[in-house]
Design a protein around this motif. Structure first.
Motif, PDB file in Angstrom:
ATOM      1  N   MET A  79      28.552  54.523  68.960  1.00 52.29           N
ATOM      2  CA  MET A  79      28.114  55.896  68.718  1.00 52.29           C
ATOM      3  C   MET A  79      26.962  55.921  67.721  1.00 52.29           C
ATOM      4  O   MET A  79      26.013  56.700  67.862  1.00 52.29           O
ATOM      5  CB  MET A  79      29.281  56.742  68.186  1.00 52.29           C
ATOM      6  N   SER A  99      32.830  67.811  73.410  1.00 47.36           N
ATOM      7  CA  SER A  99      33.594  66.869  74.235  1.00 47.36           C
ATOM      8  C   SER A  99      32.840  66.519  75.522  1.00 47.36           C
ATOM      9  O   SER A  99      32.991  65.415  76.046  1.00 47.36           O
ATOM     10  CB  SER A  99      34.989  67.401  74.533  1.00 47.36           C
ATOM     11  N   VAL A 159      31.656  58.525  63.871  1.00 44.64           N
ATOM     12  CA  VAL A 159      33.039  58.595  64.369  1.00 44.64           C
ATOM     13  C   VAL A 159      33.933  58.158  63.219  1.00 44.64           C
ATOM     14  O   VAL A 159      33.641  57.157  62.568  1.00 44.64           O
ATOM     15  CB  VAL A 159      33.224  57.629  65.561  1.00 44.64           C
ATOM     16  N   LEU A 163      30.730  63.576  74.799  1.00 43.20           N
ATOM     17  CA  LEU A 163      31.540  62.358  74.663  1.00 43.20           C
ATOM     18  C   LEU A 163      31.944  61.850  76.045  1.00 43.20           C
ATOM     19  O   LEU A 163      31.863  60.650  76.332  1.00 43.20           O
ATOM     20  CB  LEU A 163      32.786  62.666  73.824  1.00 43.20           C
ATOM     21  N   TRP A 200      35.760  63.231  65.836  1.00 43.85           N
ATOM     22  CA  TRP A 200      34.329  63.285  66.155  1.00 43.85           C
ATOM     23  C   TRP A 200      33.929  64.754  66.229  1.00 43.85           C
ATOM     24  O   TRP A 200      34.674  65.578  66.784  1.00 43.85           O
ATOM     25  CB  TRP A 200      34.082  62.592  67.503  1.00 43.85           C
ATOM     26  N   GLU A 246      26.698  63.529  65.121  1.00 42.41           N
ATOM     27  CA  GLU A 246      27.284  62.968  66.347  1.00 42.41           C
ATOM     28  C   GLU A 246      27.375  61.445  66.287  1.00 42.41           C
ATOM     29  O   GLU A 246      28.104  60.834  67.055  1.00 42.41           O
ATOM     30  CB  GLU A 246      26.423  63.340  67.560  1.00 42.41           C
TER      31      GLU A 246
END
Ligand code: MEV
Length: 445
Positions: free
Chosen positions: A205, A125, A218, A128, A121, A215
């Motif tokens: 996502m 982070s 994935v 996420l 990805w 973004e």
């Protein structure tokens, strides 16, 4: 060497014929030899055939038992599938030895299994991590249909963690998932859930309002259980006062000297990977034999055991010893992901019988039994190594293989067993013995 396209579409006889004709000097003989190992019952043979692709025949292995194993106060007769002479005899002799010294003990330390969804990805982070609680809820909710039965049996998903691996590999993250799979080994269950997790993650996502542009993408690299299960762990152990160990090698080795040498042998295996590998191989002689007899996955158990043996960065012995306050103790800690339901456990007729012979154990009981046989096996091996040496017992068993190979008659077998009681067994010495006795017979006739 010949190659072929469409081999898998040939009938079983067609496959057998093709192999026999293309790789052997005596195709007819080879074809009939392979056919002679087919099961007499066609229905049963079909079950074996369907275990794998391109089955031609059955590969026989000895199915034996080691009786008199006392584990946590219960007596077992343990089925073992192994081709190596002396392994079953060694297990049985260890069982007998410890039966009069309190028996074997085993305790389950944990039963947790692990699986991973590996993905990449490109976002930050922090972002996420921020959406992870919602993602986790979606993972549970949208896999509920798959986990329902397992939850009803007391198992299911134990935890889901997001692991940031980007310091090791660009954009790389994991979902690390812990499972309880009760009496099943759980591979299919775990892998199904993980593959579903991959789909849920992508959809989540993609449709999350918090994600923009890249973004939303994935990339699922793979979703698969880990065969490394350090939290699915069992300990088997034996202990007794040193003087109760008795003497060895016809009185040549006292109990104290035996305990000293045994302890040192295990410590050597702990510090030297060359010795550790052989030492652990001795443990797996017993473990693999029971894992196979119960149709569990011996490759998984082996792979995991060896990783566990190297968990601090050096490959070490899986057993440990202590000598404290006059008590000798030997123990084995080993991860053991096995099942007593599902897989081939009830499909393979002999695996089914193995489990019945063991009293239809739970997976936890089977973990204890298998670890105990591993412990018994290494006890017998290290006992021989530190007293009489390994070859005496080993070659005695191997003698039968050599005699069978040389087509010895029953009379010759009996004579050879007597003759080699105090002599070194080798292929050449046995052949010479047979040649000499056969010559004598010819001359006398
Ligand atoms: C042989 O199959 C196993 C042993 O080498 C194990 C050991 O050395 O501990 C005897």
């Amino acid at each position: 060497m010949k190659s072929i396209s469409g081999f898998s579409k040939l009938s079983k006889t067609g496959k057998l014929r093709w192999v026999a004709e293309n790789f052997f000097k005596a195709p007819k003989l080879v074809a009939s030899e392979l056919t002679s190992f087919w099961h007499g019952d066609n229905h049963q043979q079909k079950v074996f055939d369907d275990f794998s692709e391109n089955t031609l025949s059955n590969y026989y292995m000895p199915y034996g038992v080691a009786p008199n194993f006392i584990i946590n106060g219960k007596t077992y007769c343990i089925p073992m599938v192994i081709e190596e002479s002396s392994v079953v005899a060694a297990a049985a002799s260890s069982a007998k030895f410890w039966a009069t010294r309190g028996g074997f003990k085993a305790e389950i330390i944990g039963t947790t299994k692990i699986g991973q969804v590996h993905f990449t990805w490109e976002g930050s982070s922090e972002k996420l991590n921020a959406i992870f609680p919602d993602l986790k809820a979606a993972l549970h909710e949208k896999s509920a249909d798959l986990t329902k039965n397992m939850r009803n049996r007391g198992g299911g998903i134990l935890s889901i963690d997001l692991i940031d691996m980007t310091h090791l590999e660009e954009n790389y993250y994991q979902l690390k998932v812990k499972f309880e799979t009760c009496d099943s080994m759980g591979a299919n269950f775990i892998n199904s859930v993980l593959e579903r997790f991959g789909q849920i993650l992508q959809t989540f996502m993609f449709s999350s309002p918090a994600m923009k542009g890249k973004e939303r993408d994935v990339i699922i690299i793979m979703a698969i259980l880990s065969n490394y299960t350090p939290e699915c762990l069992v300990r088997a152990y034996v202990e007794c006062p040193i003087e109760d160990l008795g003497t060895f090698d016809g009185g040549k080795t006292s109990a104290e000297l035996f305990a000293y040498k045994f302890d040192k042998a295990v410590k050597i295996a702990n510090i030297d990977p060359y010795r550790a590998t052989t030492h652990n191989k001795g443990i797996f002689n017993g473990i693999d034999a029971v894992v196979l007899a119960t149709a569990n996955d011996f490759r998984a158990v082996e792979a995991c055991g060896h990783t566990y043996a190297a968990r601090d960065g050096q490959y070490r012995s899986l057993t440990k010893t202590s000598i404290e306050n006059g008590i000798f103790k030997l123990w084995l800690d080993i991860p053991m992901a096995v099942g007593t339901v599902g897989g081939l456990t009830s499909l393979h007729p002999l695996a089914k019988r193995s489990l019945e012979m063991l009293g239809n154990p739970s997976a936890k009981d089977l973990m204890s039994i298998i670890a105990t046989v591993g412990l018994a096996q290494t006890f017998a091996a290290v006992k021989s190594l530190t007293t009489t040496g390994i070859q005496k017992g080993h070659m005695k068993m191997h003698l039968m293989n050599i005699l069978n190979h040389l087509e010895a008659t029953e009379k010759e077998v009996n004579q050879a067993v007597e003759y080699f009681k105090e002599r070194i067994v080798s292929f050449t010495s046995v052949r010479e013995f047979l040649n000499n006795s056969r010559e004598v017979v010819v001359i006398n006739n």
